[in-house]
Design an enzyme around this catalytic site. Structure first.
Site, short mmCIF file in Angstrom:
data_model
loop_
_atom_site.label_atom_id
_atom_site.label_comp_id
_atom_site.label_asym_id
_atom_site.label_seq_id
_atom_site.Cartn_x
_atom_site.Cartn_y
_atom_site.Cartn_z
N CYS A 176 -27.78 -5.52 15.27
CA CYS A 176 -28.98 -4.74 15.54
C CYS A 176 -30.20 -5.40 14.89
O CYS A 176 -31.26 -5.54 15.50
CB CYS A 176 -28.85 -3.33 14.96
SG CYS A 176 -28.28 -2.11 16.14
N HIS A 233 0.62 4.86 -1.93
CA HIS A 233 0.02 5.88 -1.07
C HIS A 233 1.00 6.55 -0.13
O HIS A 233 0.62 7.48 0.57
CB HIS A 233 -1.11 5.25 -0.23
CG HIS A 233 -2.27 4.80 -1.05
ND1 HIS A 233 -3.14 5.68 -1.65
CD2 HIS A 233 -2.72 3.55 -1.36
CE1 HIS A 233 -4.07 4.99 -2.30
NE2 HIS A 233 -3.84 3.71 -2.15
N CYS A 275 0.86 -1.20 0.00
CA CYS A 275 0.00 0.00 0.00
C CYS A 275 0.89 1.25 0.00
O CYS A 275 0.60 2.25 -0.65
CB CYS A 275 -0.89 0.03 1.23
SG CYS A 275 -1.78 -1.50 1.54
#
Lengths: 265, 107, 160
Positions: free
Chosen positions: A226, A85, A81
């Site tokens: 939930c 980046h 990465c």
């Protein structure tokens, strides 16, 4: 004749109104919460102290793992990465803009899905399950870089339909208990649900370390939990319904800052 | 993928009693839970933590399943000279992790 | 006539129902039973670990929150101060008598520890008094404890 004219004028008016509604998002959707509180506000002092502890917060173990993965270039020919980046600290502010519309996939993507997209197309990794340890660690590490920043999602022509879908989901009754999200998280926020104090249902601390899970989990895991709690069929991890809901929740939490990795019950 | 965090304060003067904090990823599975097929998930915990300054024992903890997941342990150490602290965690399923930290006294 | 009989019957029924109820405080306070059970468990643990030696209260402090929202991870701090005649703390044993595995941990201290104070996070399966027993180099045993109420218990609730 006159009635036909009136009816057709009315229909024309309605049609033009509806066309305008689809093309233009309202400039300032009305907020339903008068006072916005993070989930941290509803935790016990012990839990709050644990989240604010820069060493002992267990979620930081996942951040550490994510940092290792970020610079992992052990596989030959596979860029890490960091190669594209740079240092992970350059990701500051990125998480506040997600979920966002991804042109190459022509749909709304959240940060985990974007990381998966990067790993598959640019790093040539195999796709991983949504709640896999690697994706969780990377997501936690990247979102952690935006800690302390407020949410900054864009509501424009492309993302507005998703926002509406998310809003409709939030206010729609579901499950055997026939409850909508707003019943617990707006009407009764702050009240006790058996031994638990109900929060306002913001996702600003996710991926979060939940004491109940004894590990870090994504917002989708929490949403599934939930759903199961009100005896509704949960959607799959990474479902479009949850991503739209994430956009709505990020907009709803506008005055709150990112707290990842949060510690919750 | 196991990772551990160790915090040692600095600067350290000779005679300081410092607090050393450790945190490690581990499920600390109690052996009392069931999976979705109704099978007991077997016990998998860290049973021992040790911190040595060279050959001398600083602190040792024998842990049982009543310790929370991702165990946090902090203890104190009186620093009298420079030393190499060795931290080892051992547990079920041949779990073993060793970390080394240097303690340097600042004048 | 009939109404009076019905009312009278109801009144008598109410009185009959009220008779066996003890005083409100007594009916609600069932902790007498639990306290005895916890005490018995702890005595058994002492017998197992210390060959019947009874620790003396004092010099050992156990710090726990008074209420734990979630029993899966509760901050625990134990500390032992030296009594007269002892040069160092050898070990501290932590017990949670109402847990499925009551012996939580044993902490052993080397000579260069400096302070016998340990912080960790533990699981709690019920309301109880968590106790710590310190063993000193002169053979003495001392103990302390702290009571904690747990809202959502660990160990016995299975997670989704």
């Amino acid at each position: 004749m006159k009635s036909v004219l009136i009816v057709s004028l009315c229909l024309l008016f309605c049609y033009s109104c509806s066309v305008r509604a689809v093309e233009e998002p309202p400039r300032m959707p009305e907020r339903t919460l008068t006072e916005v509180h993070s989930g941290l506000f509803y935790q016990s002092a012990d839990t709050q102290a644990l989240q604010n502890d820069n060493f002992a917060n267990p979620g930081l173990l996942w951040v550490d793992r994510g940092l290792t993965l970020w610079s992992d270039d052990s596989a030959p020919g596979v860029p890490s990465c960091a190669e594209c980046h740079g240092n992970i600290s350059q990701m500051r502010g990125v998480a506040t803009r997600y979920p966002t519309f991804a042109a190459e996939k022509n749909r709304l993507l959240n940060l985990t899905q974007q990381i998966q997209e990067c790993r598959v197309t640019r790093q040539h990794h195999d796709p991983l399950p949504y709640e896999s340890e690697i994706l969780l660690a990377l997501t936690t590490a990247v979102v952690h870089q935006s800690k302390g920043l407020p949410f900054d999602v864009t509501l424009d022509k492309q993302t507005y339909p998703y926002w509406v879908a998310g809003k409709n989901y939030f206010y729609e009754r579901r499950g055997q208990m026939n409850l909508a999200c707003n019943h617990c998280h707006e009407h009764y926020a702050g009240r006790m649900l058996r031994g638990d104090r109900l929060s306002q249902g913001h996702g600003n601390g996710y991926p979060a370390y939940r004491l109940q899970w004894q590990g870090v989990g994504s917002l989708h895991r929490r949403l599934r939990f939930c759903n199961q709690g009100i005896r509704a069929e949960p959607f799959d991890y990474g479902a479009a319904e949850y991503v739209s809901l994430e956009l709505f929740l990020a907009w709803r939490a506008t005055d709150l800052v990112v707290e990842t990795p949060a510690v919750r019950r | 993928m196991t990772n551990a965090r160790i915090a040692i304060p600095s600067p350290i003067k000779s005679g300081d009693v410092i607090e050393i904090k450790t945190l490690i990823t581990h499920p600390m599975e109690t052996g009392l839970r069931y999976d979705s097929m109704g099978q007991v998930i077997p016990r998998n915990i860290i049973t021992q933590f040790e911190c040595r300054c060279g050959p001398d024992l600083v602190f040792k903890a024998l842990l049982n399943r009543g310790i929370a997941a991702n165990p946090y342990l902090s203890f104190f150490f009186e620093v009298v000279s420079n030393c190499t602290l060795e931290f080892t965690w051992q547990g079920d399923k041949n779990f073993y992790l060793r970390e080394v930290r240097e303690i340097r006294i600042d004048r | 006539m009939k109404r009076r009989q019905v009312l009278g019957g109801m009144g008598a029924g109410v009185l009959v129902c009220l008779q066996p109820l003890p005083a409100w405080g007594q009916a609600w306070d069932q902790s007498g039973e639990r306290l005895k059970e916890e005490q018995a468990q702890f005595e058994q643990l002492l017998a197992q670990h210390f060959e019947g030696r009874i620790p003396v209260e004092g010099n050992v402090s156990v710090n726990l929150p008074a209420l734990a929202e979630n029993g899966n991870s509760v901050a625990l701090e134990v500390q032992a101060d030296l009594p007269v005649g002892a040069a160092r703390v050898v070990s501290i044993d932590v017990f949670a008598p109402m847990n499925p595995a009551p012996h939580i941990a044993q902490f052993l201290f080397g000579a260069g520890t400096g302070r016998a104070q340990v912080r960790t996070r533990m699981r709690l399966a019920a309301d109880q008094t968590v106790r710590a027993v310190a063993s000193f180099d002169n053979g003495r045993l001392m103990m302390g404890g702290a009571h904690i109420v747990v809202t959502e218990v660990a160990c016995l609730d299975f997670l989704i």
